[in-house]
Design a protein around this motif. Structure first.
Motif, PDB file in Angstrom:
ATOM      1  N   ARG B 275       0.846  -1.188   0.000  1.00  0.00           N
ATOM      2  CA  ARG B 275       0.000   0.000   0.000  1.00  0.00           C
ATOM      3  C   ARG B 275       0.883   1.241   0.000  1.00  0.00           C
ATOM      4  N   ALA B 276       0.641   2.127  -0.956  1.00  0.00           N
ATOM      5  CA  ALA B 276       1.393   3.382  -0.991  1.00  0.00           C
ATOM      6  C   ALA B 276       1.022   4.229   0.215  1.00  0.00           C
ATOM      7  N   ALA B 277       1.994   4.810   0.862  1.00  0.00           N
ATOM      8  CA  ALA B 277       1.721   5.699   1.990  1.00  0.00           C
ATOM      9  C   ALA B 277       2.939   6.601   2.183  1.00  0.00           C
ATOM     10  N   HIS B 278       2.746   7.662   2.935  1.00  0.00           N
ATOM     11  CA  HIS B 278       3.798   8.655   3.132  1.00  0.00           C
ATOM     12  C   HIS B 278       4.889   8.086   4.038  1.00  0.00           C
ATOM     13  N   SER B 279       6.131   8.267   3.591  1.00  0.00           N
ATOM     14  CA  SER B 279       7.255   7.692   4.330  1.00  0.00           C
ATOM     15  C   SER B 279       7.491   8.352   5.681  1.00  0.00           C
ATOM     16  N   THR B 282       3.778   7.648   8.233  1.00  0.00           N
ATOM     17  CA  THR B 282       3.223   6.311   8.394  1.00  0.00           C
ATOM     18  C   THR B 282       4.145   5.466   9.265  1.00  0.00           C
ATOM     19  N   ARG B 287       2.292   0.026   8.008  1.00  0.00           N
ATOM     20  CA  ARG B 287       2.815  -0.075   6.645  1.00  0.00           C
ATOM     21  C   ARG B 287       2.563  -1.438   6.011  1.00  0.00           C
ATOM     22  N   ASP B 289       4.728  -2.475   3.071  1.00  0.00           N
ATOM     23  CA  ASP B 289       5.808  -1.977   2.226  1.00  0.00           C
ATOM     24  C   ASP B 289       6.224  -3.066   1.236  1.00  0.00           C
ATOM     25  N   LEU B 291       8.279  -3.020  -1.248  1.00  0.00           N
ATOM     26  CA  LEU B 291       9.705  -3.158  -1.585  1.00  0.00           C
ATOM     27  C   LEU B 291      10.482  -3.826  -0.454  1.00  0.00           C
ATOM     28  N   GLY B 322       7.023   5.025  -6.971  1.00  0.00           N
ATOM     29  CA  GLY B 322       8.361   5.512  -7.273  1.00  0.00           C
ATOM     30  C   GLY B 322       8.590   6.967  -6.917  1.00  0.00           C
ATOM     31  N   SER B 323       8.561   7.264  -5.621  1.00  0.00           N
ATOM     32  CA  SER B 323       8.878   8.610  -5.138  1.00  0.00           C
ATOM     33  C   SER B 323       9.629   8.437  -3.822  1.00  0.00           C
ATOM     34  N   ASN B 325       9.628   9.757  -0.986  1.00  0.00           N
ATOM     35  CA  ASN B 325       8.897   9.731   0.282  1.00  0.00           C
ATOM     36  C   ASN B 325       7.543   9.032   0.179  1.00  0.00           C
ATOM     37  N   VAL B 326       7.461   8.077  -0.730  1.00  0.00           N
ATOM     38  CA  VAL B 326       6.241   7.267  -0.813  1.00  0.00           C
ATOM     39  C   VAL B 326       6.620   5.782  -0.722  1.00  0.00           C
ATOM     40  N   ILE B 327       6.016   5.085   0.225  1.00  0.00           N
ATOM     41  CA  ILE B 327       6.255   3.649   0.383  1.00  0.00           C
ATOM     42  C   ILE B 327       5.706   2.934  -0.857  1.00  0.00           C
ATOM     43  N   PRO B 328       6.531   2.082  -1.514  1.00  0.00           N
ATOM     44  CA  PRO B 328       6.057   1.425  -2.742  1.00  0.00           C
ATOM     45  C   PRO B 328       4.838   0.531  -2.491  1.00  0.00           C
TER      46      PRO B 328
END
Lengths: 473, 473
Positions: B275-279, B282, B287, B289, B291, B322-323, B325-328
Motif C-alpha cells: 500500500r502506498a503511503a507517506h514515508s 506512516t 505499513r 511496504d 519493496l 516511485g517517489s 517519500n512514498v512507500i512502494p
C-alpha cells in the motif's frame, strides 16, 4: 517565545482554559449528518460554513483533476504541479476570491501570495498558510484543505462582521511539494531565509530542464516584486490546517492533532555497483550482484531504524541492465530516514549504523563485493514549534471537540509551517486521513473532519490575535 | 547411447586415446603470438586457420555492431536481434559463403539454415550448430563463434581435400537468445518436437506486437519450406562450440570445457502488493511496504539457493509509484533458479522452500503484510548429453590441449544443443570467457582460445564421423 512573565502566565492559563470560553456552535450546511461541536473562540462564537468549505474544495479541484477512481464527481485525485497552467488557474481564482472578500493581495518574488484582511490595528498579519500545488498523483486535501480553510475563515469573519485586533492573512506558498521543481517547501524556505532566492529561482522542472522556477513564475504571471523575505514582509504567526497523512488520529479515534513540531529527516541516494554476468553460468563465488547487495541493505535499514525508533523507507529503486538471466550490474535507490528528536543525535546514530552496515554487507556478504556510493541529498532538522502557537491550537481543539479527541502529535512529513517556524510562532492543526492514506488519489478526509479542522484553524487564529492584543505573545 | 559391446569398447577406448593418434600442429595465421597445440584428428592432421577464423568473426560482426567501448575496430559489442535486417544480412552472407564452399543450403519453416557438405556415404549430416542472433546488448562471441567455427571447419576440410565418411553440416538456429521473440532456443525446440510450430510462429516481437516470428521470417526471405522437424530432416549428431559465459575454465586455468549436460532452470515472476503511503507520517505498524517485502524475499532466495547448492538470481525489479517519500505499493521482480541435477528433485525443493519462505515473510515480517503472487514463467529440465558425443569432444580436447587443460563442465546457460540432445548424440566445447563475462559488449575470448575451440569442434566431428562409419555409434 516566552519572553515575559505575562506570556508565561498566558501559557499556563491556556492549559486550563476557563469553561466559560466555550460556547456551543453548529457546523452549518447540508452535510447529511450535521457535525456539532463547540467553539473555542471566546467572544467569537462564529462557526465556519462546512458545506461552503467542502463545496469550495471540490469546485477548485477542477483545476488539476486527475486519476478518476469512481463515478462520483469528487472521486478523482489531483495532478496540479506547481506553476503549471492548472496551478495558475487555481492561483487566479484564489486572488480573485480574496479580493472579493476585501483582502489586499500581494505576490512576492517566489510567487507566494499574501491575501491580507485588515484588523483594528496596523501590523504584520497572523497567517493561515498552506499550498495549492499537489503531487503528480495526489489527492484533494493535501495543501488544498489548508488554503480553502483560510478562505473559509476570511469569509466567516466577513459574514459575521468580525474585526480582528490585527490583520489576518491567507498565504499560498509556491511548490510546497517539490514534485516539479525538486525541492520541497522551497518558497517558504526562501521566505524564512534558509534557501537563497537565486538557488530557488534556478530550480529546473524535472521533466524539462529548460524551464526554471523563475521562468515559469514569469510565464504564468506570478513573479511578484514583493521581497520574498520574512524581514521585509513579515507575518506575526503561522497556522496551518493539514490532513495528517498517517493513521495516528484515526487509530486513536481522535479528531484534532495539535502539532508540536516536525520530525527531522535525511534523504540519501545509494548507488551500488556490481558486475553484469549470466545468471546460469556464473557461480556465486564469481558474482558481484548489485541487486542482492541492495536488497540486503534495504532489509537492514529497516532493522536499524527500528532499533533507533526511527523510520527508514526506500521509495525508488532502479537497476541495470534488467534482464531475467543477467545479474544486475548497477542499482540506485533512495533512502528516507526520519526521527522526531529535536537534537540530531538519533539521526546521526542511524546514519552511522546504516553506513557501517552497508559497507559490511557490500564487502563481505555479496560474494565478490560491490562498490557502494552514499550521497546525502537532503537534510531537514527536527522542528519544535514555539509554545505560543501550539497552545492556541490546543485551546481551540479542546474547545471544539473536547479534550479526549485532541492529541498532541509530531508531524511526520515536512510542511511550510516547519520552514517558517524559525521566524515566528507557528503551529498546525491535523485532521484524520482515512486509512492513513496520502499522496494518493484516494486520499480522503470527511467533510465533517474538514470543517472541524477549519473551525479549529479559525479559532486558533482568533485566540492568537487576542493574546497578541493583550501583549501576551 | 551405449547400445552394443563395440560401442562400449569405443567408449572406454576414447578415455585412453593411443598416443600415436596425436600429431603436432600449429595454428596458422598472424596472431602476434602463435598458439601451438596438438590435434586429436587421427589421420586428419588438419588444423583450422586461426587468423581466418578470427578475421571472419570480426568481419561478420559489421552486421549488428553496437556499443563501442574502445578505439580498436573490434572494441564494440553487438545488437543483432533475430530476424532484423542485420540478422538477415549475416544470414545471407552465411548462405553465400556455404554455397561458395560447395555446400547444399536449405532453410526450414523456422528459418533454421542447414549448410550440408557431402560425405562418401549418404545419410544425415553430423551437425555443427549455433546461432547468429545476439542479445540487444551482447558481445562478439556468443553464438557467433559457434557458427563461424563451423564455417572455418568446412573451409579447412575443403582446403585439405578431406572427404568425411558421412556429410557434415553447419546449422544456424533461429532466435536462440529469445531476446526479440521471447522464447529462447525456440527454433531448435520446434525442430526437436518440444515446441509446436504454430506457437513459435505466433511469438510476437516484444517491442512491436504486430510483428511475429512468421511474419518476420517471411519479410526477410527466410521462411523456408523444409519441415522444421528432426524426423523429417534429421541430423546424426550435434556439436557446438560456445564461450563458457562463466569463470570456471579461466579460474581452473583450463582451455577446453567438455560439456556433459545443461542445468535445469525455472523462471518466476513475483508480484508483491502493498500500500502506498507517506514515508514520514506512516509508522511501521501501519505499513504494507512492497519493496521491503521484496528485498527480504530476494535476500532469502540467495540463502535458500546456497543451502541447496543451486543458483538464484533476480535480474528485473520494477516498483510503483516511485517517489522518495512514498512507500512502494507494488513491486514486480523475476527470479531465475538453476540446478544441474538431472532429476527435478532439487529444483522442486528449492521452489517449495522459496514459496514457504516468501509467504512467511509476506505475512509476518512486513508490518501489515503484503500479498504475494508467484507465477512460474519458464521451466527447463536439466539435460545430460549422451556419452557418444561427450566422448568425442573429450578425446578431441585432450589431444588438442592435453588432459590437464580439459575440464568436464555442466552448462549453466541454455543452448540449442540442450534442445536437440533428446534426439541425437550431442555435446559442446566450451572455451574460456575473460572474467567470466557474457551478454555484455565487453565479452571476450582470445583469438588463440577461439582457434583452440574451433579445432576441438572440427576434431570432435571427425571423431564422431569415424566412429559412425565403424558402426560404433
Amino acid at each position: 517565545m516566552l519572553r515575559s512573565r505575562s506570556a508565561a502566565l498566558a501559557y499556563s492559563g491556556a492549559r486550563a482554559a476557563p469553561r466559560s470560553w466555550a460556547s456551543r456552535v453548529i457546523v452549518r450546511g447540508d452535510l447529511g449528518r450535521r457535525a456539532r461541536f463547540l467553539s473555542a473562540a471566546a467572544g467569537n462564537a462564529v462557526s465556519v460554513n462546512a458545506d461552503r468549505l467542502n463545496r469550495t474544495i471540490h469546485e477548485t479541484c477542477r483545476w488539476g483533476e486527475a486519476h478518476r477512481f469512481g463515478p462520483d464527481p469528487t472521486e478523482t485525485g489531483m495532478c496540479r504541479l506547481a506553476l503549471t497552467d492548472s496551478d495558475a488557474e487555481a492561483r487566479r481564482w484564489f486572488v480573485d476570491e480574496m479580493k472579493a472578500q476585501g483582502c489586499k493581495v500581494s505576490v512576492d518574488q517566489m510567487g507566494n501570495i499574501f491575501a491580507v484582511r485588515k484588523g483594528r490595528k496596523e501590523g504584520a498579519p497572523t497567517a493561515m498558510g498552506s499550498h495549492l500545488d499537489t503531487q503528480p498523483s495526489g489527492g484533494r486535501y493535501d495543501g488544498i484543505l489548508g488554503i480553502i480553510s483560510g478562505v473559509e475563515a476570511v469569509r466567516t469573519l466577513n459574514e459575521h462582521n468580525i474585526e480582528t485586533e490585527y490583520p489576518v492573512a491567507v498565504v499560498n506558498w509556491t511548490n510546497e511539494e517539490g514534485a516539479r521543481f525538486p525541492q520541497s517547501v522551497v518558497s517558504s524556505s526562501v521566505y524564512a531565509g534558509s534557501t537563497p532566492l537565486a538557488d530557488a529561482w534556478a530550480l529546473a522542472d524535472i521533466a524539462d530542464a529548460s524551464k526554471t522556477m523563475k521562468s515559469e513564475l514569469e510565464r504564468i504571471g506570478f513573479l511578484g516584486s514583493v521581497p520574498c523575505s520574512f524581514d521585509a514582509n513579515p507575518i506575526a504567526a503561522h497556522f496551518e490546517l493539514h490532513i495528517e497523512q498517517g493513521p495516528i488520529l484515526e487509530k486513536a479515534k481522535a479528531k484534532v492533532g495539535v502539532v508540536t513540531g516536525g520530525q527531522g529527516y535525511r534523504w540519501y541516494d545509494v548507488q551500488v555497483s556490481g558486475r553484469a554476468a549470466h545468471s546460469g553460468s556464473t557461480p556465486f563465488y564469481s558474482r558481484s550482484d548489485a541487486l542482492l547487495c541492495a536488497a540486503r541493505i534495504i532489509a537492514k535499514s529497516n532493522e536499524i531504524a527500528k532499533e533507533h525508533r526511527a523510520l527508514a523507507t526506500t521509495g525508488i529503486l532502479t537497476l541495470e541492465p534488467g534482464s531475467t538471466n543477467v545479474i544486475p550490474s548497477s542499482v540506485r535507490f533512495t533512502l528516507d530516514v526520519r526521527h522526531p528528536d529535536i537534537k540530531p543525535d538519533t539521526l546521526d546514530a542511524v546514519e552511522r549504523d546504516l553506513i557501517d552496515a552497508t559497507f559490511e554487507i557490500a564487502l563481505k556478504e555479496s560474494e565478490l563485493g560491490c562498490d557502494v556510493n552514499w550521497k546525502r541529498t537532503s537534510v531537514a532538522n527536527a522542528v519544535q514549534f514555539p509554545p505560543a502557537g501550539v497552545e492556541c491550537v490546543k485551546e481551540a481543539g479542546v474547545a471544539v471537540v473536547g479534550e479526549k479527541k485532541v492529541l498532541e502529535i509530531v508531524s511526520g512529513a515536512g510542511h511550510d509551517s516547519c520552514a517558517v517556524s524559525y521566524r515566528c510562532p507557528t503551529s498546525m492543526v491535523f485532521v484524520p486521513s482515512k486509512d492513513g492514506l496520502s499522496h494518493n488519489p484516494r486520499e480522503y478526509t470527511s467533510p465533517e473532519d474538514c470543517a472541524i479542522g477549519a473551525q479549529v484553524l479559525l479559532n486558533a487564529v482568533l485566540a492568537y490575535d487576542r493574546r497578541r492584543a493583550a501583549g501576551l505573545v
